[in-house]
Design a protein around this motif. Sequence first.
Motif, mmCIF file in Angstrom:
data_model
loop_
_atom_site.group_PDB
_atom_site.id
_atom_site.type_symbol
_atom_site.label_atom_id
_atom_site.label_comp_id
_atom_site.label_asym_id
_atom_site.label_seq_id
_atom_site.Cartn_x
_atom_site.Cartn_y
_atom_site.Cartn_z
ATOM 1 N N SER A 68 0.825 -1.209 0.000
ATOM 2 C CA SER A 68 0.000 0.000 0.000
ATOM 3 C C SER A 68 0.860 1.261 0.000
ATOM 4 N N LEU A 69 1.951 1.237 0.760
ATOM 5 C CA LEU A 69 2.836 2.406 0.793
ATOM 6 C C LEU A 69 3.511 2.638 -0.559
ATOM 7 N N MET A 70 3.946 1.537 -1.198
ATOM 8 C CA MET A 70 4.556 1.671 -2.524
ATOM 9 C C MET A 70 3.523 2.130 -3.555
ATOM 10 N N ALA A 71 2.281 1.671 -3.409
ATOM 11 C CA ALA A 71 1.219 2.117 -4.307
ATOM 12 C C ALA A 71 1.000 3.630 -4.158
ATOM 13 N N ALA A 72 1.001 4.112 -2.918
ATOM 14 C CA ALA A 72 0.850 5.556 -2.684
ATOM 15 C C ALA A 72 2.015 6.320 -3.317
ATOM 16 N N LEU A 73 3.218 5.787 -3.176
ATOM 17 C CA LEU A 73 4.392 6.433 -3.763
ATOM 18 C C LEU A 73 4.311 6.442 -5.288
ATOM 19 N N LEU A 74 3.937 5.330 -5.888
ATOM 20 C CA LEU A 74 3.806 5.261 -7.346
ATOM 21 C C LEU A 74 2.733 6.224 -7.858
ATOM 22 N N LEU A 75 1.630 6.299 -7.136
ATOM 23 C CA LEU A 75 0.577 7.253 -7.518
ATOM 24 C C LEU A 75 1.074 8.687 -7.422
ATOM 25 N N ALA A 76 1.839 8.991 -6.379
ATOM 26 C CA ALA A 76 2.373 10.345 -6.214
ATOM 27 C C ALA A 76 3.359 10.685 -7.335
ATOM 28 N N ILE A 77 4.175 9.727 -7.734
ATOM 29 C CA ILE A 77 5.120 9.953 -8.838
ATOM 30 C C ILE A 77 4.361 10.145 -10.146
ATOM 31 N N ALA A 78 3.315 9.348 -10.358
ATOM 32 C CA ALA A 78 2.491 9.515 -11.557
ATOM 33 C C ALA A 78 1.841 10.903 -11.568
ATOM 34 N N TYR A 79 1.384 11.336 -10.402
ATOM 35 C CA TYR A 79 0.814 12.680 -10.286
ATOM 36 C C TYR A 79 1.852 13.737 -10.680
ATOM 37 N N GLY A 80 3.054 13.604 -10.130
ATOM 38 C CA GLY A 80 4.103 14.571 -10.452
ATOM 39 C C GLY A 80 4.390 14.627 -11.942
ATOM 40 N N GLY A 81 4.456 13.472 -12.584
ATOM 41 C CA GLY A 81 4.707 13.437 -14.024
ATOM 42 C C GLY A 81 3.573 14.042 -14.825
ATOM 43 N N LEU A 82 2.339 13.699 -14.467
ATOM 44 C CA LEU A 82 1.188 14.269 -15.175
ATOM 45 C C LEU A 82 1.081 15.771 -14.963
ATOM 46 N N TRP A 83 1.274 16.205 -13.728
ATOM 47 C CA TRP A 83 1.179 17.634 -13.411
ATOM 48 C C TRP A 83 2.214 18.414 -14.207
ATOM 49 N N LEU A 84 3.447 17.904 -14.213
ATOM 50 C CA LEU A 84 4.526 18.584 -14.926
ATOM 51 C C LEU A 84 4.266 18.595 -16.434
ATOM 52 N N THR A 85 3.770 17.504 -16.966
ATOM 53 C CA THR A 85 3.457 17.443 -18.394
ATOM 54 C C THR A 85 2.391 18.468 -18.749
ATOM 55 N N LEU A 86 1.345 18.536 -17.944
ATOM 56 C CA LEU A 86 0.282 19.504 -18.211
ATOM 57 C C LEU A 86 0.775 20.943 -18.050
ATOM 58 N N ALA A 87 1.613 21.177 -17.053
ATOM 59 C CA ALA A 87 2.100 22.530 -16.790
ATOM 60 C C ALA A 87 3.020 23.027 -17.894
ATOM 61 N N THR A 88 3.804 22.136 -18.488
ATOM 62 C CA THR A 88 4.765 22.567 -19.521
ATOM 63 C C THR A 88 4.225 22.415 -20.930
ATOM 64 N N MET A 89 3.065 21.799 -21.086
ATOM 65 C CA MET A 89 2.510 21.538 -22.407
ATOM 66 C C MET A 89 2.265 22.820 -23.200
ATOM 67 N N GLY A 90 1.696 23.815 -22.602
ATOM 68 C CA GLY A 90 1.375 25.038 -23.311
ATOM 69 C C GLY A 90 2.489 26.063 -23.286
ATOM 70 N N SER A 91 3.598 25.744 -22.660
ATOM 71 C CA SER A 91 4.677 26.709 -22.502
ATOM 72 C C SER A 91 5.684 26.596 -23.644
ATOM 73 N N SER A 92 6.174 27.742 -24.073
ATOM 74 C CA SER A 92 7.198 27.743 -25.127
ATOM 75 C C SER A 92 8.604 27.782 -24.534
ATOM 76 N N ALA A 93 8.707 27.867 -23.217
ATOM 77 C CA ALA A 93 10.014 27.934 -22.556
ATOM 78 C C ALA A 93 10.697 26.575 -22.616
ATOM 79 N N GLU A 94 12.010 26.593 -22.637
ATOM 80 C CA GLU A 94 12.822 25.376 -22.628
ATOM 81 C C GLU A 94 13.107 24.980 -21.191
ATOM 82 N N PHE A 95 12.973 23.697 -20.892
ATOM 83 C CA PHE A 95 13.246 23.193 -19.559
ATOM 84 C C PHE A 95 14.328 22.135 -19.656
ATOM 85 N N SER A 96 15.286 22.189 -18.746
ATOM 86 C CA SER A 96 16.365 21.197 -18.772
ATOM 87 C C SER A 96 15.853 19.851 -18.269
#
Length: 183
Positions: A68-96
């Motif tokens: 259950s703890l690893m599932a929570a961690l995996l979900l949190a990592i998936a959230y971070g990836g999705l959030w970052l993808t959505l946040a940078t999708m409309g941006s023209s800025a370059e990110f390292s």
Amino acid sequence: MQVVFFLLDTLFFFLVAAALVRAWMNQLRIHMSAQPGQFVIALTDWLVQPVRRVLPRGLAQSRVDWGSLMAALLLAIAYGGLWLTLATMGSSAEFSSAAMILAIPTLAFKLLLRTVLQGLMVLLLVYAILSWLQPQAPVLGTLDRLCSPLLRPVRRIIPTVGGIDLSVLVLIILLQVALMVLG
């Protein structure tokens, strides 16, 4: 875009919170047939069961519910990836790449911490309201077992005032301060 971020936050809050409550209930040896056990199993079984199958035997048979703890961690990592993808999708800025790779665990950690703090507040509020309005509710025994380990240290410091236990209120205030510090 704010609506999408709100829905993403809400969905992952419930999923991560359910996995964490499942781990907490297993840690306290609360039978999962009691509510909220059935609810958290229904929300998390799709991820917890496969994670448990790939865990090393020592972790899978541990007293701690690592699945259950690893599932929570995996979900949190998936959230971070999705959030970052959505946040940078409309941006023209370059990110390292390094900044992107560091941002995902940072967002995941922040979600986990926020979920723990907000989840505890919800548990404490439901516990307090039910204990005042419906003291015979069947779920109150489970909530008491979930909240008591957290309230015990506060009860040692804060005495009852006029027969009223203020420990729940004090703990909710402390959790709210922690959420403010988290930002």
